[in-house]
Write a protein that holds these residues in place. Structure first.
Motif, mmCIF file in Angstrom:
data_model
loop_
_atom_site.group_PDB
_atom_site.id
_atom_site.type_symbol
_atom_site.label_atom_id
_atom_site.label_comp_id
_atom_site.label_asym_id
_atom_site.label_seq_id
_atom_site.Cartn_x
_atom_site.Cartn_y
_atom_site.Cartn_z
ATOM 1 N N ALA A 176 0.476 -6.036 -0.892
ATOM 2 C CA ALA A 176 0.241 -5.681 -2.290
ATOM 3 C C ALA A 176 1.448 -4.915 -2.844
ATOM 4 O O ALA A 176 1.657 -4.861 -4.060
ATOM 5 N N HIS A 191 -2.614 0.067 -13.407
ATOM 6 C CA HIS A 191 -1.339 0.381 -12.751
ATOM 7 C C HIS A 191 -0.533 1.340 -13.636
ATOM 8 O O HIS A 191 -0.684 1.361 -14.852
ATOM 9 N N ASN A 248 -4.760 -2.819 -7.629
ATOM 10 C CA ASN A 248 -3.748 -2.831 -6.564
ATOM 11 C C ASN A 248 -4.065 -1.858 -5.431
ATOM 12 O O ASN A 248 -3.491 -1.964 -4.356
ATOM 13 N N GLN A 277 -1.949 -8.703 -9.164
ATOM 14 C CA GLN A 277 -2.551 -8.771 -7.822
ATOM 15 C C GLN A 277 -3.572 -9.912 -7.709
ATOM 16 O O GLN A 277 -4.190 -10.078 -6.657
#
Ligand code: PLP
Length: 376
Positions: A8, A99, A150, A180
């Motif tokens: 990842a 994120h 993630n 992802q």
């Protein structure tokens, strides 16, 4: 032998990507904007990759804009859309677990006068479409939700939210950070209901430094960089043909095998969970609605970084489970209900289809001996 379980964070470039990149470096090195034959050849390499990637997303080549990576794609999406649609509508709806490239861009947009609503999971620890819909009102210009988290692999209800938002008010723009999820979990632009989608080359066995933003035809986006006509002026600057070629080659290789890879990674993850269930002192964040490519767990009582470096000595490579940038917790696991002491010991295991049971056993043996050897 190395046991790389940090996919990842980034993936190993596949041979096809490396080869396409080198071929472009050595042969198709002209500027794709040049009008001569060599320029056209470089342009052709780029066109091919653009088509391969657009096909894999379910979009048209002319809807794909190359960027330097998903961080830039996310910046361009949020800033470019608010610049275009945010004059009258001042609200952005997102999740509380995005994120950093989304989170920090939204903080910047708040400073510019936008209101950001960060939706939390429900009491059951799950995200519900209704909570997003509740936050969307006539002042909303943009809804941005990631596809797969993630840190813990959680799959957000993107389709449900985006399609319901569009039914209610087609003027709301929808953006999905699908980094992802791309080529890992099945989705198409249409089923997702997304106007914009961010993806990254190095997460799908391409090379670092290349990403793309899908922008549905008809959606008006403004550039955040200025200076040239490349990418229809939405992302000016000479394109990195070698990295684009590598991205295209990786996508071409991976796209037809999504289902097989999903199944083999699912089996590996289940194998790991079974082994971990035989141990004491392990908290497994086995979320019901997760991508099989990520598993977050805590080796209770042992700090993430210490375990990470202990494993590295055994040639096992993983990430600490709570940090996207060295050391600092992103707060995502806490949002999903983790206690601070469990966050301090969180580890992220992330797979690719090339991982084997040997990799899993090396990890499990490493974790077991960490429990014996490291100071609790
Ligand atoms: N979005 C998500 C969900 C990610 O996991 C990452 C990378 O870790 C990014 C965005 C940023 O991607 P890039 O490294 O291509 O800038």
């Amino acid at each position: 032998m190395e046991h790389y379980l940090d996919n990842a964070a980034t993936t190993k470039p596949c041979a096809e990507a490396a080869e396409a990149m080198m071929k472009s470096v050595i042969q198709a090195y002209a500027n794709p904007s040049s009008l001569h034959r060599m320029g056209l050849e470089a342009q052709h390499v780029m066109d091919q990759a653009r088509k391969q990637i657009a096909d894999a997303l379910g979009g048209k080549p002319q809807e794909l804009y190359f960027t330097s990576g998903a961080t830039e794609s996310n910046n361009l999406a949020l800033r470019g859309i608010t610049a275009s649609y945010g004059r009258r509508r001042k609200k952005i709806v997102t999740s509380a677990v995005e994120h950093a490239s989304i989170r920090q861009t939204l903080t910047y947009l708040e400073e510019q006068g936008f209101t950001v609503v960060r939706v939390m999971p429900g009491d059951d620890g799950n995200y519900h479409a209704a909570d997003f819909l509740h936050a969307v009102d006539p002042d909303t210009c943009l809804v941005s939700i990631m596809l797969v988290n993630n840190e813990n692999g959680y799959r957000m209800p993107v389709e449900e939210v985006f399609n319901a938002v569009k039914r209610r008010d087609p003027e709301v723009i929808t953006h999905c950070d699908a980094v992802q999820g791309f080529l890992k979990v099945p989705f198409r632009t249409k089923t997702l209901g997304a106007d914009l989608i961010s993806i990254s080359g190095h997460k799908v066995h391409g090379v670092k430094g290349i990403g793309a933003l899908y922008v549905k035809q008809g959606v008006r986006i403004k550039p955040i960089l200025f200076g040239g006509n490349q990418e229809k002026k939405i992302r000016p600057g000479t394109e990195s043909v070698p990295l684009i070629a590598a991205f295209g080659a990786a996508v071409k290789k991976l796209a037809p095998t999504l289902k097989e890879r999903y199944e083999s990674v699912f089996a590996l993850r289940s194998f790991l969970i079974e082994r971990l269930n035989e141990m004491n002192g392990v908290l497994i964040r086995n979320l019901p609605n997760a991508s099989p490519y990520v598993l977050n767990l805590s080796l209770l009582g042992y700090r993430s970084e210490i375990v990470l470096h202990y494993l590295e000595k055994r040639d096992v490579y993983i990430s600490s489970g709570s940090a996207c940038s060295k050391g600092a917790s992103s707060g995502v696991l806490e949002v999903f209900g983790a206690k601070p002491e469990a966050v301090d010991s969180a580890l992220r295991i992330s797979f690719c289809a090339e991982n084997t049971q040997e990799d899993i056993l090396a990890l499990v043996e490493g974790l077991q001996s960490a429990q014996h050897e490291l100071v609790h």
